[in-house]
Write a protein that holds these residues in place. Structure first.
Motif: not given
Length: 437
Positions: A35-38, A42-48, A117-120
């Motif tokens: 989940g942290l990797w996803f 996701l946080a890097l979506v602003g970049l290529v 995955l975050s809450a489980d």
């Protein structure tokens, strides 16, 4: 209900469930990192880099969620379908990558997987894994009561077990030891007795987030209908080609030859009656063969016994003509819908043909029954096994044929045998079963 759960006794279920839940709780540790990797991608979506990384991160997350779905289905009996929308056709270059990225973030199942995955790790701690932790805590209590409390107190430690200060003065205090044993036993009983209930709660939690939404269910249904419609069209076209080929190579050729023979007979009647008589005998034999071939062709389209007696008697008749020893058990209280009967009949016929050609079997058992709106047929042979559905096998054709009726095929064929093929077709009983007078 999962087949494994059905075979378990009460004792087996209550002793195994806590450890299964504990293992699901441990699975939350790698799930956190996935989940942290996803989230990082996701946080890097602003970049290529985010556009490049997110599809692979989502795929890793889906594989992890599928592990949960499989374990929940096997251990709780709550089946969870794959909810993902059909993937678009991937193309080369950045345009294809952007298409995959858009499909990933627009699929609701992606975000539901991420939420799960975050809450489980927290949810599983208070549901599936809780009985296992209670049993481990009970084992710790027995250890403290036996000699662990005295040992900790001797070395200057201090420990509480529930409300009991087990290291106070560390001298052997009978009341404190008995209280520790009683509390530990309560935790032990709680863990084993509540394991199945907490696993059931966890299974419903998994189905809530990991199961398909109405949107994805509808999309998957449309995809399935599209595929089965294409399969039905292909099967119909192949059947028409087979009929045309059989007519052209068989009855049609004989009828053409008969026409030519009759023309020759017409010219020979006055000149050579004996030869004309011989040609008439040959023409009569050709007409009998043409009639036999036409009857065989009709039986290949829809056998008369199937139309008259139904799938049960039709398969029994099929078994009588089979080179292997085939035993048929049919429990069908009424007739099925004709299209379903036809599809099931030809599926069984193909399976028997495969068994005779490839399995090396000597006996075959066929069981047929109808329950809860489902026709279930199981074909078992004692051959060498190793059969597969893929690779253009006949079983793949059967799967496509029954798929047009929302039917499913399950294959269990370990090397060394036996081979078990199970067909399930949803259908209603159309008319009461009749027997000839």
């Amino acid at each position: 209900m999962d087949g494994q759960l059905v075979q378990e006794t009460w004792w087996q279920r209550h002793t195994r469930m806590p450890w299964r839940g504990f293992r699901l709780g441990l699975l939350g540790i790698p799930a956190i990192f996935v989940g942290l990797w996803f989230g990082t991608a996701l946080a890097l979506v602003g970049l290529v880099a985010g556009v490049l990384l997110l599809p692979s991160a989502a795929l890793l997350m889906r594989n992890t969620a599928n592990v949960y779905r499989d374990l929940i289905g096997r251990w709780t009996g709550i089946a969870i379908e794959r909810p993902y929308l059909p993937a678009p056709a991937s193309g080369p270059g950045f345009k294809g990558l952007l298409r995959r990225f858009t499909a990933t973030i627009s699929d609701p199942a992606t975000w539901r997987d991420y939420l799960f995955l975050s809450a489980d790790p927290v949810v599983s701690l208070f549901t599936a894994a809780l009985p296992g932790y209670c049993i481990l805590y009970a084992a710790w209590g027995y250890f403290l009561a036996a000699y662990g409390g005295k040992m900790l107190g001797h070395y200057g430690g201090s420990d509480w077990y529930a409300y009991i200060h087990v290291t106070a003065g560390y001298e052997r205090n009978t009341g404190r030891i008995v209280s520790t044993i009683v509390v530990a036993t309560l935790f032990l009983a709680f863990g084993f007795l509540t394991g199945p209930k907490f696993m059931a709660v966890y299974g419903r939690w998994g189905r809530l987030l990991l199961g398909p939404t109405e949107k994805s269910r509808l999309a998957l249904r449309v995809q399935h209908l599209t595929e089965t419609r294409s399969d039905a069209v292909d099967a119909s076209a192949a059947e028409l080609r087979r009929i045309e080929r059989d007519l052209h190579d068989g009855a049609q050729a004989r009828l053409v030859a008969m026409g030519m023979s009759l023309g020759a007979i017409e010219h020979l009647l006055d000149k050579d009656p004996e030869k004309a008589r011989a040609l008439l005998a040959q023409t009569r034999a050709s007409s009998a063969k043409a009639l036999h071939e036409l009857r065989d062709l009709v039986r290949g389209i829809h056998p008369p016994v199937l139309a008259d007696r139904g799938i049960g008697d039709a398969v029994k008749a099929l078994a009588l003509d089979h080179p292997l020893d085939v035993e048929v058990t049919a429990d069908l209280p009424a007739r099925l819908e004709p299209p379903v009967e036809s599809a099931a009949y030809f599926a069984v016929s193909e399976i028997l043909t495969n068994a005779a050609k490839h399995s090396g079997a000597s006996r075959v058992w066929i069981d047929m029954g109808h329950e809860q709106g489902m026709l279930r047929i199981t074909v078992t042979d004692d051959g060498h096994g190793g059969a597969t559905v893929g690779g253009g096998s006949g079983l793949r054709g059967i799967e496509r044929r029954i798929g047009t009726f929302d039917g499913v095929l399950a294959l269990n064929s370990p090397v060394g045998g036996p081979t078990i093929v199970t067909l399930e077709l949803p259908c209603a009983l159309s008319s009461p079963k009749t027997s000839p007078s």
